[in-house]
Motif scaffolding. Structure first.
Motif, mmCIF file in Angstrom:
data_model
loop_
_atom_site.group_PDB
_atom_site.id
_atom_site.type_symbol
_atom_site.label_atom_id
_atom_site.label_comp_id
_atom_site.label_asym_id
_atom_site.label_seq_id
_atom_site.Cartn_x
_atom_site.Cartn_y
_atom_site.Cartn_z
ATOM 1 N N PRO A 7 15.144 133.384 31.534
ATOM 2 C CA PRO A 7 14.352 133.090 32.725
ATOM 3 C C PRO A 7 14.938 133.794 33.945
ATOM 4 N N PRO A 8 14.097 134.170 34.905
ATOM 5 C CA PRO A 8 14.579 134.927 36.070
ATOM 6 C C PRO A 8 15.543 134.146 36.959
ATOM 7 N N ASP A 9 15.564 132.809 36.856
ATOM 8 C CA ASP A 9 16.443 132.027 37.724
ATOM 9 C C ASP A 9 17.836 131.808 37.128
ATOM 10 N N VAL A 10 18.118 132.384 35.955
ATOM 11 C CA VAL A 10 19.439 132.253 35.347
ATOM 12 C C VAL A 10 20.372 133.249 36.016
ATOM 13 N N PRO A 11 21.492 132.770 36.607
ATOM 14 C CA PRO A 11 22.404 133.696 37.291
ATOM 15 C C PRO A 11 23.031 134.680 36.311
ATOM 16 N N PRO A 12 23.171 135.935 36.726
ATOM 17 C CA PRO A 12 23.724 136.957 35.838
ATOM 18 C C PRO A 12 25.105 136.601 35.306
ATOM 19 N N GLY A 13 25.916 135.901 36.076
ATOM 20 C CA GLY A 13 27.257 135.533 35.630
ATOM 21 C C GLY A 13 27.247 134.688 34.377
ATOM 22 N N SER A 14 26.201 133.901 34.180
ATOM 23 C CA SER A 14 26.154 133.059 32.991
ATOM 24 C C SER A 14 25.785 133.862 31.753
ATOM 25 N N LEU A 15 25.257 135.046 31.946
ATOM 26 C CA LEU A 15 24.902 135.898 30.822
ATOM 27 C C LEU A 15 26.093 136.747 30.376
ATOM 28 N N ASN A 16 27.050 136.961 31.264
ATOM 29 C CA ASN A 16 28.222 137.765 30.962
ATOM 30 C C ASN A 16 29.458 137.017 31.428
ATOM 31 N N PRO A 17 29.898 136.005 30.659
ATOM 32 C CA PRO A 17 31.015 135.181 31.110
ATOM 33 C C PRO A 17 32.340 135.924 31.199
ATOM 34 N N GLU A 18 32.441 137.125 30.656
ATOM 35 C CA GLU A 18 33.683 137.882 30.699
ATOM 36 C C GLU A 18 33.788 138.743 31.955
ATOM 37 N N LYS A 19 32.794 138.715 32.823
ATOM 38 C CA LYS A 19 32.825 139.498 34.047
ATOM 39 C C LYS A 19 33.990 139.043 34.923
ATOM 40 N N ASP A 20 34.671 139.995 35.525
ATOM 41 C CA ASP A 20 35.809 139.700 36.392
ATOM 42 C C ASP A 20 35.368 138.799 37.541
ATOM 43 N N PRO A 21 36.057 137.673 37.740
ATOM 44 C CA PRO A 21 35.676 136.755 38.821
ATOM 45 C C PRO A 21 35.610 137.424 40.193
ATOM 46 N N ASP A 22 36.396 138.487 40.416
ATOM 47 C CA ASP A 22 36.351 139.185 41.694
ATOM 48 C C ASP A 22 35.025 139.905 41.912
ATOM 49 N N GLU A 23 34.241 140.075 40.853
ATOM 50 C CA GLU A 23 32.950 140.746 40.954
ATOM 51 C C GLU A 23 31.787 139.766 41.068
ATOM 52 N N TRP A 24 32.068 138.458 40.976
ATOM 53 C CA TRP A 24 31.013 137.463 41.066
ATOM 54 C C TRP A 24 30.390 137.466 42.450
ATOM 55 N N VAL A 25 29.089 137.308 42.517
ATOM 56 C CA VAL A 25 28.396 137.186 43.795
ATOM 57 C C VAL A 25 28.843 135.908 44.508
ATOM 58 N N THR A 26 29.137 134.870 43.742
ATOM 59 C CA THR A 26 29.500 133.562 44.302
ATOM 60 C C THR A 26 31.015 133.349 44.371
ATOM 61 N N LYS A 27 31.786 134.422 44.258
ATOM 62 C CA LYS A 27 33.241 134.294 44.152
ATOM 63 C C LYS A 27 33.890 133.560 45.322
ATOM 64 N N ASP A 28 33.320 133.648 46.508
ATOM 65 C CA ASP A 28 33.923 133.044 47.691
ATOM 66 C C ASP A 28 33.430 131.625 47.972
ATOM 67 N N GLU A 29 32.538 131.123 47.133
ATOM 68 C CA GLU A 29 32.062 129.752 47.301
ATOM 69 C C GLU A 29 33.147 128.786 46.836
ATOM 70 N N THR A 55 38.653 129.025 45.782
ATOM 71 C CA THR A 55 37.266 129.456 45.620
ATOM 72 C C THR A 55 36.914 129.440 44.134
ATOM 73 N N LYS A 56 35.646 129.698 43.829
ATOM 74 C CA LYS A 56 35.227 129.768 42.424
ATOM 75 C C LYS A 56 36.041 130.808 41.662
ATOM 76 N N ALA A 57 36.204 131.985 42.261
ATOM 77 C CA ALA A 57 36.931 133.060 41.587
ATOM 78 C C ALA A 57 38.404 132.699 41.418
ATOM 79 N N GLU A 58 39.021 132.163 42.468
ATOM 80 C CA GLU A 58 40.428 131.780 42.375
ATOM 81 C C GLU A 58 40.623 130.683 41.328
ATOM 82 N N ALA A 59 39.711 129.720 41.319
ATOM 83 C CA ALA A 59 39.793 128.628 40.351
ATOM 84 C C ALA A 59 39.674 129.164 38.927
ATOM 85 N N SER A 60 38.760 130.087 38.720
ATOM 86 C CA SER A 60 38.577 130.660 37.389
ATOM 87 C C SER A 60 39.845 131.365 36.911
ATOM 88 N N LYS A 61 40.451 132.147 37.795
ATOM 89 C CA LYS A 61 41.685 132.854 37.439
ATOM 90 C C LYS A 61 42.817 131.865 37.161
#
Length: 80
Positions: A7-29, A55-61
């Motif tokens: 579906p178009p409302d699925v965020p791209p990050g959920s489709l590629n969970p191996e993407k570097d957190p620093d590249e996430w659009v929501t990394k600073d949330e 942040t989301k990215a820091e937490a993930s790391k």
């Protein structure tokens, strides 16, 4: 599910969970509730201080780092 079925409302990050957190659009949330809960557990087990302001990215790391140190998470990734 094929890529075209997503579906178009699925965020791209959920489709590629191996993407570097620093590249996430929501990394600073702010980190999510599940990240917060899991990190509190991991920090307690690792004897680390929990930072309420990660942040989301820091937490993930940090989750990945602490999973390695505590032996939690993906099997076979702990270096004990």
């Amino acid at each position: 599910m094929k890529p075209d079925d997503v579906p178009p409302d699925v965020p791209p990050g959920s489709l590629n969970p191996e993407k570097d957190p620093d590249e996430w659009v929501t990394k600073d949330e702010p980190m999510t509730g599940p990240q917060r809960s899991y990190l509190q557990t991991l920090c307690r087990e690792a004897g680390e201080e929990f930072n309420e302001n990660w942040t989301k990215a820091e937490a993930s790391k940090k989750i990945e780092e602490l999973q390695q140190r505590t032996g939690r998470g993906k099997s076979g990734t702990a270096n004990s």
